[in-house]
Design an enzyme around this catalytic site. Structure first.
Site, PDB file in Angstrom:
ATOM      1  N   ASN A  14       0.830  -1.217   0.000  1.00  0.00           N
ATOM      2  CA  ASN A  14       0.000   0.000   0.000  1.00  0.00           C
ATOM      3  C   ASN A  14       0.862   1.264   0.000  1.00  0.00           C
ATOM      4  O   ASN A  14       0.393   2.339   0.328  1.00  0.00           O
ATOM      5  CB  ASN A  14      -0.949  -0.003   1.205  1.00  0.00           C
ATOM      6  CG  ASN A  14      -0.191  -0.025   2.539  1.00  0.00           C
ATOM      7  OD1 ASN A  14       1.026   0.069   2.568  1.00  0.00           O
ATOM      8  ND2 ASN A  14      -0.925  -0.153   3.627  1.00  0.00           N
ATOM      9  N   HIS A  56       3.338   2.029   1.965  1.00  0.00           N
ATOM     10  CA  HIS A  56       3.860   2.564   3.231  1.00  0.00           C
ATOM     11  C   HIS A  56       5.384   2.531   3.212  1.00  0.00           C
ATOM     12  O   HIS A  56       5.992   1.676   2.576  1.00  0.00           O
ATOM     13  CB  HIS A  56       3.272   1.844   4.458  1.00  0.00           C
ATOM     14  CG  HIS A  56       3.729   0.430   4.676  1.00  0.00           C
ATOM     15  ND1 HIS A  56       2.861  -0.603   4.911  1.00  0.00           N
ATOM     16  CD2 HIS A  56       4.966  -0.133   4.722  1.00  0.00           C
ATOM     17  CE1 HIS A  56       3.538  -1.729   5.103  1.00  0.00           C
ATOM     18  NE2 HIS A  56       4.822  -1.468   4.980  1.00  0.00           N
TER      19      HIS A  56
HETATM   20  C1  F6R Z   1      10.463  -2.380   7.715  1.00  0.00           C
HETATM   21  C2  F6R Z   1       9.524  -1.384   7.246  1.00  0.00           C
HETATM   22  C3  F6R Z   1       8.473  -1.668   6.243  1.00  0.00           C
HETATM   23  C4  F6R Z   1       8.879  -2.690   5.176  1.00  0.00           C
HETATM   24  C5  F6R Z   1       7.703  -2.965   4.245  1.00  0.00           C
HETATM   25  C6  F6R Z   1       8.039  -3.998   3.200  1.00  0.00           C
HETATM   26  O1  F6R Z   1      11.348  -1.849   8.692  1.00  0.00           O
HETATM   27  O2  F6R Z   1       9.591  -0.293   7.728  1.00  0.00           O
HETATM   28  O3  F6R Z   1       8.097  -0.466   5.625  1.00  0.00           O
HETATM   29  O4  F6R Z   1       9.962  -2.179   4.454  1.00  0.00           O
HETATM   30  O5  F6R Z   1       6.616  -3.415   5.002  1.00  0.00           O
HETATM   31  O6  F6R Z   1       8.239  -5.235   3.812  1.00  0.00           O
HETATM   32  P1  F6R Z   1       8.826  -6.474   2.991  1.00  0.00           P
HETATM   33  O7  F6R Z   1      10.233  -6.115   2.648  1.00  0.00           O
HETATM   34  O8  F6R Z   1       8.767  -7.633   3.966  1.00  0.00           O
HETATM   35  O9  F6R Z   1       7.955  -6.640   1.807  1.00  0.00           O
END
Ligand code: F6R
Length: 242
Positions: free
Chosen positions: A135, A137
């Site tokens: 999304n 973030h």
């Molecule tokens: C992690 C963080 C999150 C992740 C995001 C993607 O410290 O702040 O923003 O970077 O949720 O997560 P993955 O890499 O598991 O898809």
């Protein structure tokens, strides 16, 4: 924003790890902003491999993590502190006192957020590493977040909890709240590197790079920073128009 697209995840992390190793060698006192989640794991693996082989030293490196779950102890197997220790810190010669992760167990979380901002302001981050949620973030700044804030106590959306349930036994264990560097804190870094791999990130990446700057797409705020490099594999880049 500079966008780099790689044919494979392997070539992406080869290039990204070389970049990091060169920066750490050039500035042994570097301040790194780090991320957790699945995306950066191959980078951390390559940094460990290089440390073992070439003795690149982290003795004077300081690190600052983006976020932590609220309500789970530092020693919990799924805390981001444990993740960082196990995935990177325990395998390199970094001084653990130089590695900072906000506390999700502080009795006064608002105060902890203020303290974390003070720490970030005192030290400054040279390179901030980011993953991205489906999304869009960054950190745990979910859609609707203020694009200028410092460290905040932020609820996790169901989409993010669904994405992270894979690290827990079941949904009842997945925290509902986090403490996270705000987008304003992230934008203070000298340089920002965002990494995305896989087709499930393609839409978030398209909106981040080609869409309007909007609270609905938290990562779109990166368009306002003057030194952002986005590392993508083919799949994550698949919806970009150029
Ligand atoms: C992690 C963080 C999150 C992740 C995001 C993607 O410290 O702040 O923003 O970077 O949720 O997560 P993955 O890499 O598991 O898809």
């Amino acid at each position: 924003m500079k966008v780099l697209i790689f044919d494979t995840k392997e070539t992406l992390f080869e290039s990204l790890s070389h970049y990091y190793i060169n920066e750490i060698k050039a500035n042994p006192n570097i301040h790194l902003g780090l991320a957790t989640g699945g995306t950066p794991v191959p980078l951390y693996e390559k940094l460990i491999e290089d440390h073992k082989l070439n003795k690149t030293s982290y003795k004077n490196v300081k690190t600052f993590n983006l976020d932590e779950y609220v309500g789970i102890e530092e020693t919990h197997p799924q805390s981001y502190r444990t993740f960082m220790n196990e995935t990177l810190f325990n395998h390199i010669d970094i001084n653990l006192n130089n590695t900072k992760v906000p506390s999700g167990m502080a009795s006064d979380l608002e105060l902890e957020a203020k303290k974390y901002d003070k720490l970030l302001d005192e030290h400054g981050i040279n390179i901030q590493l980011l993953g991205i949620g489906t999304n869009a973030h960054i950190g745990f700044n979910e859609p609707g977040s203020n694009l200028n804030s410092g460290t905040i106590i932020a609820p996790l959306t169901q989409e993010t909890r669904d994405a992270n349930v894979r690290f827990f036994n079941d949904m009842s264990e997945v925290p509902t709240v986090s403490i996270t560097m705000g987008i304003g804190s992230i934008l203070k870094a000298d340089k920002i590197i965002l990494v995305a791999t896989g087709a499930n990130k393609a839409e978030a990446i398209k909106n981040t790079i080609e869409g309007y700057i909007t609270k609905d797409v938290p990562a779109s705020a990166l368009q306002t920073h003057n030194d952002v490099v986005i590392y993508l594999d083919k799949e994550a880049a698949s919806l970009l128009s150029k």
